[in-house]
Design an enzyme around this catalytic site. Structure first.
Site, mmCIF file in Angstrom:
data_model
loop_
_atom_site.group_PDB
_atom_site.id
_atom_site.type_symbol
_atom_site.label_atom_id
_atom_site.label_comp_id
_atom_site.label_asym_id
_atom_site.label_seq_id
_atom_site.Cartn_x
_atom_site.Cartn_y
_atom_site.Cartn_z
ATOM 1 N N GLU A 101 61.986 56.178 5.708
ATOM 2 C CA GLU A 101 63.189 56.932 5.299
ATOM 3 C C GLU A 101 64.386 55.971 5.335
ATOM 4 O O GLU A 101 64.413 55.028 6.129
ATOM 5 C CB GLU A 101 63.309 58.107 6.284
ATOM 6 C CG GLU A 101 64.635 58.749 6.525
ATOM 7 C CD GLU A 101 64.955 59.938 5.669
ATOM 8 O OE1 GLU A 101 65.056 59.727 4.454
ATOM 9 O OE2 GLU A 101 65.158 61.038 6.208
ATOM 10 N N ASP A 105 70.203 61.600 8.980
ATOM 11 C CA ASP A 105 71.580 62.074 9.091
ATOM 12 C C ASP A 105 71.556 63.414 9.838
ATOM 13 O O ASP A 105 71.522 63.435 11.060
ATOM 14 C CB ASP A 105 72.127 62.179 7.660
ATOM 15 C CG ASP A 105 73.586 62.561 7.581
ATOM 16 O OD1 ASP A 105 74.380 62.068 8.382
ATOM 17 O OD2 ASP A 105 73.933 63.356 6.689
ATOM 18 N N PHE A 154 80.045 57.116 5.646
ATOM 19 C CA PHE A 154 79.209 57.227 4.451
ATOM 20 C C PHE A 154 78.896 55.813 3.980
ATOM 21 O O PHE A 154 79.788 55.020 3.714
ATOM 22 C CB PHE A 154 79.896 58.032 3.354
ATOM 23 C CG PHE A 154 78.912 58.476 2.318
ATOM 24 C CD1 PHE A 154 78.147 59.620 2.519
ATOM 25 C CD2 PHE A 154 78.703 57.723 1.167
ATOM 26 C CE1 PHE A 154 77.200 60.014 1.577
ATOM 27 C CE2 PHE A 154 77.761 58.123 0.225
ATOM 28 C CZ PHE A 154 77.017 59.271 0.431
ATOM 29 N N ASP A 161 72.714 55.106 -2.139
ATOM 30 C CA ASP A 161 73.711 55.316 -3.195
ATOM 31 C C ASP A 161 74.890 56.190 -2.791
ATOM 32 O O ASP A 161 74.832 56.947 -1.822
ATOM 33 C CB ASP A 161 73.045 56.005 -4.385
ATOM 34 C CG ASP A 161 72.799 57.496 -4.115
ATOM 35 O OD1 ASP A 161 72.121 57.817 -3.114
ATOM 36 O OD2 ASP A 161 73.326 58.345 -4.861
ATOM 37 N N ARG A 167 73.222 51.148 -5.262
ATOM 38 C CA ARG A 167 71.907 50.937 -4.638
ATOM 39 C C ARG A 167 71.532 49.462 -4.636
ATOM 40 O O ARG A 167 70.743 49.006 -3.825
ATOM 41 C CB ARG A 167 70.814 51.702 -5.400
ATOM 42 C CG ARG A 167 70.920 53.219 -5.307
ATOM 43 C CD ARG A 167 69.650 53.848 -5.877
ATOM 44 N NE ARG A 167 69.795 55.272 -6.144
ATOM 45 C CZ ARG A 167 69.588 56.235 -5.246
ATOM 46 N NH1 ARG A 167 69.224 55.936 -4.026
ATOM 47 N NH2 ARG A 167 69.729 57.505 -5.590
HETATM 48 P P1 IMP Z 1 69.416 64.477 6.264
HETATM 49 O O1 IMP Z 1 68.440 65.455 5.732
HETATM 50 O O2 IMP Z 1 70.788 65.078 6.449
HETATM 51 O O3 IMP Z 1 68.950 63.723 7.492
HETATM 52 O O4 IMP Z 1 69.698 63.459 5.109
HETATM 53 C C1 IMP Z 1 68.929 62.410 4.826
HETATM 54 C C2 IMP Z 1 69.265 61.879 3.451
HETATM 55 O O5 IMP Z 1 70.643 62.040 3.102
HETATM 56 C C3 IMP Z 1 69.017 60.410 3.431
HETATM 57 O O6 IMP Z 1 67.681 60.142 3.119
HETATM 58 C C4 IMP Z 1 69.978 59.938 2.373
HETATM 59 O O7 IMP Z 1 69.374 59.999 1.106
HETATM 60 C C5 IMP Z 1 71.127 60.921 2.424
HETATM 61 N N1 IMP Z 1 72.252 60.335 3.177
HETATM 62 C C6 IMP Z 1 72.603 60.579 4.449
HETATM 63 N N2 IMP Z 1 73.665 59.850 4.820
HETATM 64 C C7 IMP Z 1 74.002 59.117 3.736
HETATM 65 C C8 IMP Z 1 75.020 58.113 3.497
HETATM 66 O O8 IMP Z 1 75.815 57.733 4.355
HETATM 67 N N3 IMP Z 1 75.002 57.562 2.236
HETATM 68 C C9 IMP Z 1 74.139 57.925 1.272
HETATM 69 N N4 IMP Z 1 73.172 58.837 1.459
HETATM 70 C C10 IMP Z 1 73.105 59.425 2.679
#
Ligand code: IMP
Length: 178
Positions: A101, A105, A154, A161, A167
């Site tokens: 992964e 987040d 972020f 991206d 990317r």
């Molecule tokens: P989660 O389900 O909230 O843990 O999100 C995971 C996904 O959110 C990651 O695999 C990323 O694709 C996207 N994501 C989370 N934080 C960021 C960031 O800071 N920049 C870009 N994409 C993010």
């Protein structure tokens, strides 16, 4: 795409990423030294650069497969509802699986995808995330290996991206709006 103006400040250099991957791969190699049934599963699209470097550094007999899950769409907010947009090509029953992964987040994506993969009865399932933002967690989840813990910023680059852009940056940078 987004039309908000921003600059990108380097947070983690390409050199630091490479050094961290090398160190983690020592541990992953030990974990999977006993198998020739390893499948490395990349979570698209954010992990595509990471998985490319990871499997070359791993140097084990392995297969690569991909899964695409929806999360952020084109913006900065997690949708929380995780949908599978593209499933694996191969079966993982009885296989050893390393799920890759880009960022953990809120934790919803990792939670949902590990549950899905576990339901397919792999012999072993381990997870690795390049980045972790522990302060953002909504579901208690931690990857077995984490590249770097980062603050609530972020980030983009190295496969990750903002609005599908950036990317292709070789480093991890944080987005700063101007
Ligand atoms: P989660 O389900 O909230 O843990 O999100 C995971 C996904 O959110 C990651 O695999 C990323 O694709 C996207 N994501 C989370 N934080 C960021 C960031 O800071 N920049 C870009 N994409 C993010």
């Amino acid at each position: 795409m987004t039309d908000r103006r921003y600059v990108i400040d380097e947070l983690i250099s390409a050199k630091s990423i490479a050094a961290r991957i090398e160190a983690i791969c020592h541990e992953i190699r030990e974990e999977f030294a006993d198998t020739d049934k390893l499948v490395v599963v990349g979570l698209l699209r954010g992990s595509f650069v990471f998985i490319a470097d990871l499997v070359r550094e791993l140097d084990l007999p392995l297969e690569v497969d991909f899964l695409e899950a929806s999360s952020y769409g084109d913006g900065m907010e997690s949708s929380r509802e995780v949908r599978i947009l593209k499933d694996l090509r191969g079966a993982i029953e009885g296989r050893d699986v390393l799920l890759v992964e880009d960022i953990v987040d809120t934790g919803h994506t990792l939670h949902h995808v590990t549950k899905l993969l576990e339901s397919r009865n792999p012999a072993r399932l381990r997870t690795i995330a390049l980045l972790d933002k522990p302060s953002r967690r909504e579901v208690e989840m931690k990857a077995d290996w984490t590249g770097f813990e980062i603050p609530d910023e972020f980030v983009v680059g190295y496969g990750i991206d903002y609005g599908q852009r950036n990317r292709n940056l070789p480093f991890i940078g944080k987005v700063r709006f101007t």
